[in-house]
Design a protein around this motif. Sequence first.
Motif, PDB file in Angstrom:
ATOM      1  N   ILE A  80      -5.387  89.082  50.315  1.00  0.00           N
ATOM      2  CA  ILE A  80      -6.492  88.877  51.250  1.00  0.00           C
ATOM      3  C   ILE A  80      -6.647  87.398  51.578  1.00  0.00           C
ATOM      4  CG2 ILE A  80      -8.986  89.085  51.516  1.00  0.00           C
ATOM      5  CD1 ILE A  80      -8.808  91.597  49.753  1.00  0.00           C
ATOM      6  N   ILE A  81      -6.561  86.543  50.545  1.00  0.00           N
ATOM      7  CA  ILE A  81      -6.744  85.106  50.782  1.00  0.00           C
ATOM      8  C   ILE A  81      -5.625  84.585  51.689  1.00  0.00           C
ATOM      9  CG2 ILE A  81      -6.789  82.849  49.677  1.00  0.00           C
ATOM     10  CD1 ILE A  81      -8.138  84.208  47.276  1.00  0.00           C
ATOM     11  N   SER A  83      -4.001  86.279  53.871  1.00  0.00           N
ATOM     12  CA  SER A  83      -4.244  86.804  55.211  1.00  0.00           C
ATOM     13  C   SER A  83      -5.285  85.966  55.951  1.00  0.00           C
ATOM     14  CB  SER A  83      -4.671  88.258  55.084  1.00  0.00           C
ATOM     15  OG  SER A  83      -5.210  88.720  56.243  1.00  0.00           O
ATOM     16  N   VAL A  84      -6.328  85.533  55.251  1.00  0.00           N
ATOM     17  CA  VAL A  84      -7.327  84.658  55.880  1.00  0.00           C
ATOM     18  C   VAL A  84      -6.699  83.315  56.201  1.00  0.00           C
ATOM     19  CG1 VAL A  84      -9.460  83.379  55.479  1.00  0.00           C
ATOM     20  CG2 VAL A  84      -9.326  85.768  54.858  1.00  0.00           C
ATOM     21  N   ARG A  87      -4.582  82.994  59.400  1.00  0.00           N
ATOM     22  CA  ARG A  87      -5.280  82.955  60.678  1.00  0.00           C
ATOM     23  C   ARG A  87      -6.080  81.682  60.849  1.00  0.00           C
ATOM     24  NH1 ARG A  87      -6.997  88.900  62.008  1.00  0.00           N
ATOM     25  NH2 ARG A  87      -5.335  89.989  60.948  1.00  0.00           N
ATOM     26  N   ARG A  88      -6.609  81.158  59.747  1.00  0.00           N
ATOM     27  CA  ARG A  88      -7.523  80.032  59.857  1.00  0.00           C
ATOM     28  C   ARG A  88      -6.883  78.705  59.491  1.00  0.00           C
ATOM     29  NH1 ARG A  88     -12.113  79.970  61.466  1.00  0.00           N
ATOM     30  NH2 ARG A  88     -13.549  81.713  61.446  1.00  0.00           N
ATOM     31  N   ALA A  91      -8.341  77.777  53.391  1.00  0.00           N
ATOM     32  CA  ALA A  91      -8.857  78.759  52.430  1.00  0.00           C
ATOM     33  C   ALA A  91     -10.219  78.311  51.926  1.00  0.00           C
ATOM     34  CB  ALA A  91      -7.878  78.925  51.271  1.00  0.00           C
ATOM     35  N   ASP A  95     -15.515  77.381  55.780  1.00  0.00           N
ATOM     36  CA  ASP A  95     -14.977  77.576  57.130  1.00  0.00           C
ATOM     37  C   ASP A  95     -15.094  79.029  57.573  1.00  0.00           C
ATOM     38  OD1 ASP A  95     -14.339  74.999  57.208  1.00  0.00           O
ATOM     39  OD2 ASP A  95     -12.233  75.237  56.715  1.00  0.00           O
ATOM     40  N   VAL A  96     -15.326  79.904  56.610  1.00  0.00           N
ATOM     41  CA  VAL A  96     -15.420  81.321  56.947  1.00  0.00           C
ATOM     42  C   VAL A  96     -16.810  81.557  57.507  1.00  0.00           C
ATOM     43  CG1 VAL A  96     -15.377  83.624  55.991  1.00  0.00           C
ATOM     44  CG2 VAL A  96     -13.792  81.924  55.164  1.00  0.00           C
TER      45      VAL A  96
END
Lengths: 101, 486
Positions: A80-81, A83-84, A87-88, A91, A95-96
């Motif tokens: 999951i990390i 995958s984030v 895109r961004r 980590a 920023d999320v």
Amino acid sequence: MRTPIAYFLVASAALFTIGSVGVLVRRNALVIFMSVELQLNAVNLALVAFSRMHGSLDGQVLAFFSMVVAAAEVVVGLAIIVSVYRRRRSADVDDVNLLKW
Amino acid sequence: MLGQFLSHPPVELGPIGPELVLAGAGVLVLLGGALVRRRQPRALLLASLAGLTGAAVVSVSLWRWRGHATVLGGMVQADRFAVVARLILLGVAALALVLGHHYFERLGEERPEFYPLVLFTTLGMTLITAAADLILVFLALEILSLSLYVLTALSRRLAAVEGSMKYFLLGAFSSAFFLYGVAMAYGATGSTHLSTIARSLAGQTGNQALALAAVALLVIGFGFKVAAVPFHMWTPDVYQGAPTAVTAYMSAATKVAAFAAFLRVLMTSFQPLTWDWTPIVWGLAVATMIVGSVLAIAQTDIKRMLAYSSIAHAGFVLVGVSAATQEGIQSALFYLLAYAATILGAFGVVMLASGRGEEHTSLGSYAGLCRRSPLLAGLMSLFLLSMAGIPPTAGFIAKVNVFRAAVDAGHWGVALVGVLASVVAAFFYIRVMVLMYMQEPLEDVEPDPSIVPRLAVAVPALLTLLFGVFPGLVLGLLERASVLRW
């Protein structure tokens, strides 16, 4: 000379506290995750210490279970990390920000 | 002759029959989705539904279980409480599979992993309702959580992946607290069996200080899973970020499973400490009802509003838990049944009303829904009335039961706060109805016209009305199911 069980429990509580503070204070998702792992290992220490105190093996068996669960958690969590991050390009949990109150 | 060497104690697999069926179906569907070249989502859906039906049949047959009360070395309890909780969970999973199948089909995304993940999550959930050992409670909790983290991220939208990361980090954090609680319970009593812990605590042979620490840590762990204030922070983000069909599933099922385990752990292993944990649950209930209801007013997105509403509902169930009586268990079970039907249906309507995927989830896009789709507006109104607790819906009976259980147990204050919180909550439910019926449409939103998901949403609507008008149909069953022994 046997080391008193209380020493292990104090060490375990200290590690657990360091892990909790790490989760709450640090901002990088990976470091937060490492802090959670620290907490789980603190629990394992407590379980093994209790196991010795009671003279039964239940605690050690439970420690094995928790290690397996922690390993499974790493697999899902890192996916999951990553995958984030893809895109961004970051980590950092600050920023999320797509989802707010 | 070989049998002499390979003799083993009798293994009774009956009480985990539903889980075995679910695991088998899950593995088959997983292989089917991976190996079949031309993937047929409909075949996967039918296979998954068959698995759920099989598990339900096995669960029903356990209602008359005549074997030992606990099997597999005291790991699994074979009682009627588990049967009822399992049936609720399996029903929710079946409807959610139909909704999810339609959701991904309409988006044009191939998600063959959705079906096995739902089956594995359901496996974890049904297992946790029957777990009679803290090790198994922890393992089942992890099975359901890990599958849910992945289900949340099952979307191309960034919000889903971000929600999944938040869910994962906070979920892992709470699991650590839960496990520390298990370690403390083991340290206090030398066992992880719920019944042995209870006996040790009742006989005052355990370490009282460690036992209290165990209660506190386990309550934190369960508090995260049921989204009780102050452990609710992840809920709105995850419910909003996840694909709506997944939100429908997890909002209904996770709460049922976590509360079933919460009830069992508190009412069996820590029953001797009832006077110590009641005030904690009491405080959680009050905070959860107030914060959930008040924060829901400020929301402008329907999914976030329903998320805060589900937090408030956790508070109402906690009122039943805090009663700590058989009546309390029964009222909590009925509340969970009513809540699961209502929230699943409400998120189903949201899925249909927002076009494709998450195109229109703001409250504004619900203006004038009754012109565009009278059926959807009617169903949504029914679910909102049930959540607000207005007769003749199941939500009304559920709230009355929960408050009566609390008053009978002497908790006047918490029942009073509950009534006031439901008045506050009625405001934002009725606001959505005003939008749907009394305002002109602002934007041109075409609701999804499909029939099958409408049928899937109509089932919980019928149940909501049926249990509201004839609650006696299930109350008798629930009464026989709400006995937790140690």
